[in-house]
Design a protein around this motif. Sequence first.
Motif, mmCIF file in Angstrom:
data_model
loop_
_atom_site.group_PDB
_atom_site.id
_atom_site.type_symbol
_atom_site.label_atom_id
_atom_site.label_comp_id
_atom_site.label_asym_id
_atom_site.label_seq_id
_atom_site.Cartn_x
_atom_site.Cartn_y
_atom_site.Cartn_z
ATOM 1 N N ALA A 1 43.794 55.231 55.400
ATOM 2 C CA ALA A 1 43.720 56.478 54.100
ATOM 3 C C ALA A 1 42.863 57.721 54.372
ATOM 4 O O ALA A 1 43.075 58.641 54.056
ATOM 5 N N VAL B 1 40.661 59.263 49.335
ATOM 6 C CA VAL B 1 41.512 57.959 48.908
ATOM 7 C C VAL B 1 40.465 57.383 48.843
ATOM 8 O O VAL B 1 39.353 56.907 50.235
ATOM 9 N N ASP C 1 47.089 56.959 41.732
ATOM 10 C CA ASP C 1 46.913 58.761 41.572
ATOM 11 C C ASP C 1 46.611 58.926 40.434
ATOM 12 O O ASP C 1 46.744 59.052 39.534
ATOM 13 N N VAL D 1 51.568 49.782 51.332
ATOM 14 C CA VAL D 1 50.180 51.165 50.961
ATOM 15 C C VAL D 1 50.454 51.754 51.516
ATOM 16 O O VAL D 1 50.262 52.940 51.353
ATOM 17 N N VAL E 1 39.014 52.616 48.053
ATOM 18 C CA VAL E 1 39.708 51.999 49.144
ATOM 19 C C VAL E 1 38.270 51.044 48.186
ATOM 20 O O VAL E 1 37.115 50.727 48.360
ATOM 21 N N LEU F 1 50.969 54.742 49.669
ATOM 22 C CA LEU F 1 50.400 56.919 49.508
ATOM 23 C C LEU F 1 51.023 58.406 50.238
ATOM 24 O O LEU F 1 50.669 58.750 49.972
ATOM 25 N N ALA G 1 43.634 60.185 44.827
ATOM 26 C CA ALA G 1 44.371 58.145 44.832
ATOM 27 C C ALA G 1 43.060 57.260 45.288
ATOM 28 O O ALA G 1 42.343 57.267 45.524
ATOM 29 N N SER G 2 43.866 55.995 44.523
ATOM 30 C CA SER G 2 42.910 54.721 44.920
ATOM 31 C C SER G 2 43.656 53.597 45.604
ATOM 32 O O SER G 2 44.562 53.482 44.761
ATOM 33 N N VAL G 3 43.037 52.823 46.045
ATOM 34 C CA VAL G 3 43.887 51.913 46.320
ATOM 35 C C VAL G 3 43.139 50.278 46.737
ATOM 36 O O VAL G 3 41.719 50.617 46.296
ATOM 37 N N VAL H 1 47.898 50.693 44.106
ATOM 38 C CA VAL H 1 47.413 52.638 43.917
ATOM 39 C C VAL H 1 47.928 53.191 43.490
ATOM 40 O O VAL H 1 49.242 53.142 42.083
#
Length: 586
Positions: free
Chosen positions: A468, A481, A537, A504, A483, A508, A520-522, A535
Amino acid sequence: MTPVLAATAFLGVVTTASGWFVRQSGRAQWSAVFLVLGGIALLLGCAAVVLDLDGAASPVLRLAGCLLLPLAVLAYPRLAWREPVSFVLLVVVVAAGVLGVAWEESFELMGFVLVGALLVHVWWALERGDAEDRRALAWSSLAWIGAGLAAAFVAFLSESLGSASVPELDAVFVAVLAVGPVAMAVGVVRPEVVDVRGLVTRAVVAATVLTTYVSVGVGLTSTVEQVSGRPLEPTPIVVICAVLAFGVRPLQVLLRGVVDQLLFGDRPDPLAAATSLADRIGDDPALALAAVREALVLPYASIRAGGEVLASSGAEVTHTRVLPLRLGEDEVGEVVVGLRAGDLGLSRADEDVLRIMAPLLAQTLRARQMSADLQRSREAVVAAVEEERRRLRRDLHDGLGPTLSGVAFATDAARNQVRSDPDKADELLVQLRSDTAHAITEIRRLVEGLRPPALDELGLEGAVRQHASTLHSSAGLPLPVSVSVPTALPALSAATEVAAYRIVVEALTNVARHASATCASVSLEVGDRGLVLTVRDDGGAGGAWTPGVGIASMRERALQVGGTLTAYATDAGGVVEAALPLGVTE
């Protein structure tokens, strides 16, 4: 050639052919022999009549009718002369047949003796025979008894119509006898072509109704004639027949249930039938349906799913009943059962048995579906492994192989130049160093294709964070990003770790390439569904996604480890969510 002679020749041909078919089936061999000999004797008798050999024709025809054909029926479906009852019946039939052939005046009396002995044989064979024997006997008995009833009807018509029509009626009777050998052949060659039990019920009901109708009609007309003292006119007779006709249908409905019960017994007790079925139903739907039919005395049963017949047993009938097969809230299919002859619906006892058996049949159907799914999964795994092997072979042969070959040749060239031309040797060594570095890079690429090294070095969470941190948007700017891992991840199987990481990374990569996202986020967490990764965005897709190669690849990776994946767009951005089983760690 007279009609009777033509009918006798026809009976001889049919009997001989039927005996040949019976012998070809491998069952009822003695019966087949007597059928063939009886048919040949009938044909020889006809030939003797045509050739005016009157002294030979009658004994040969009596030989066929009094001895050979009765022996064929007695030996059907198998000759069991060692049993006391069977041995006595064999002696009676042979003695009566010999007397009938040798002493023409005893023909009629010996005929009654033979009929009685053969009826006892049928009853005894039904009592001691197995299911196949009883089916074959049902076919044979139906035909011969039907022919006997036809003979009685012909005799009745002969007396009514006068002697001028007797030869034609006798010819009809002789021709009708041909159904006997044909039914014997069907009984051992194709007994399941139709439900013979239904045919027996219909035939007995029809014969009983016809006999009752004629008897009542003749009795009424005779009574009226005796009372009035003069014959009835045609009009009153027609009126009597019309009135009697209204009782035909109710009598048929009443007799069907009675005859069916007399011939095939009472319906099974629900608990006893269900207990018997529970012990016999396995993983094969066809065997399960056969057990259901036998326990409930049904003519037909089948299992359907999605409009397709998966398995069936028996011959299809017009009237059926459909019951759903459920496992919990899911309907996995339906069972279709045929109604017995004369039944307007299933009895409460039968429905109780089927309701008890429905979960077992549903489990059988689900087991078959799961077996098919497992087979498809195995084929997919084998195909994936072979595809990966082919990819490795191609990469090694086309990439690393030529590089290492070049290293070997460059080494030989440098050795040859090291004394004569040191500068040239140094140049070759520099090139050799570059080729070696390229080979190392290629090896790393292949290894990473098998399993990302970051997973072994950093774990799943660390590998995701590392990847990321390297992302850039399509505009070339770094893509932030976040996490999130609420709790420490448990030990995961290697397959689940690789699938989660690849999903993932692909998600991404899609965000960076295709979404106009600023961040974005995980999220990685463990729940009831296993490892759940999400995931998100903020690209604001503003419409439904069109699945492409990336989404298809992610979904395939999830399915390979037994998980699920969904991808959709919201007003706030895109979402990819996967649920993967934790797997078994070594």
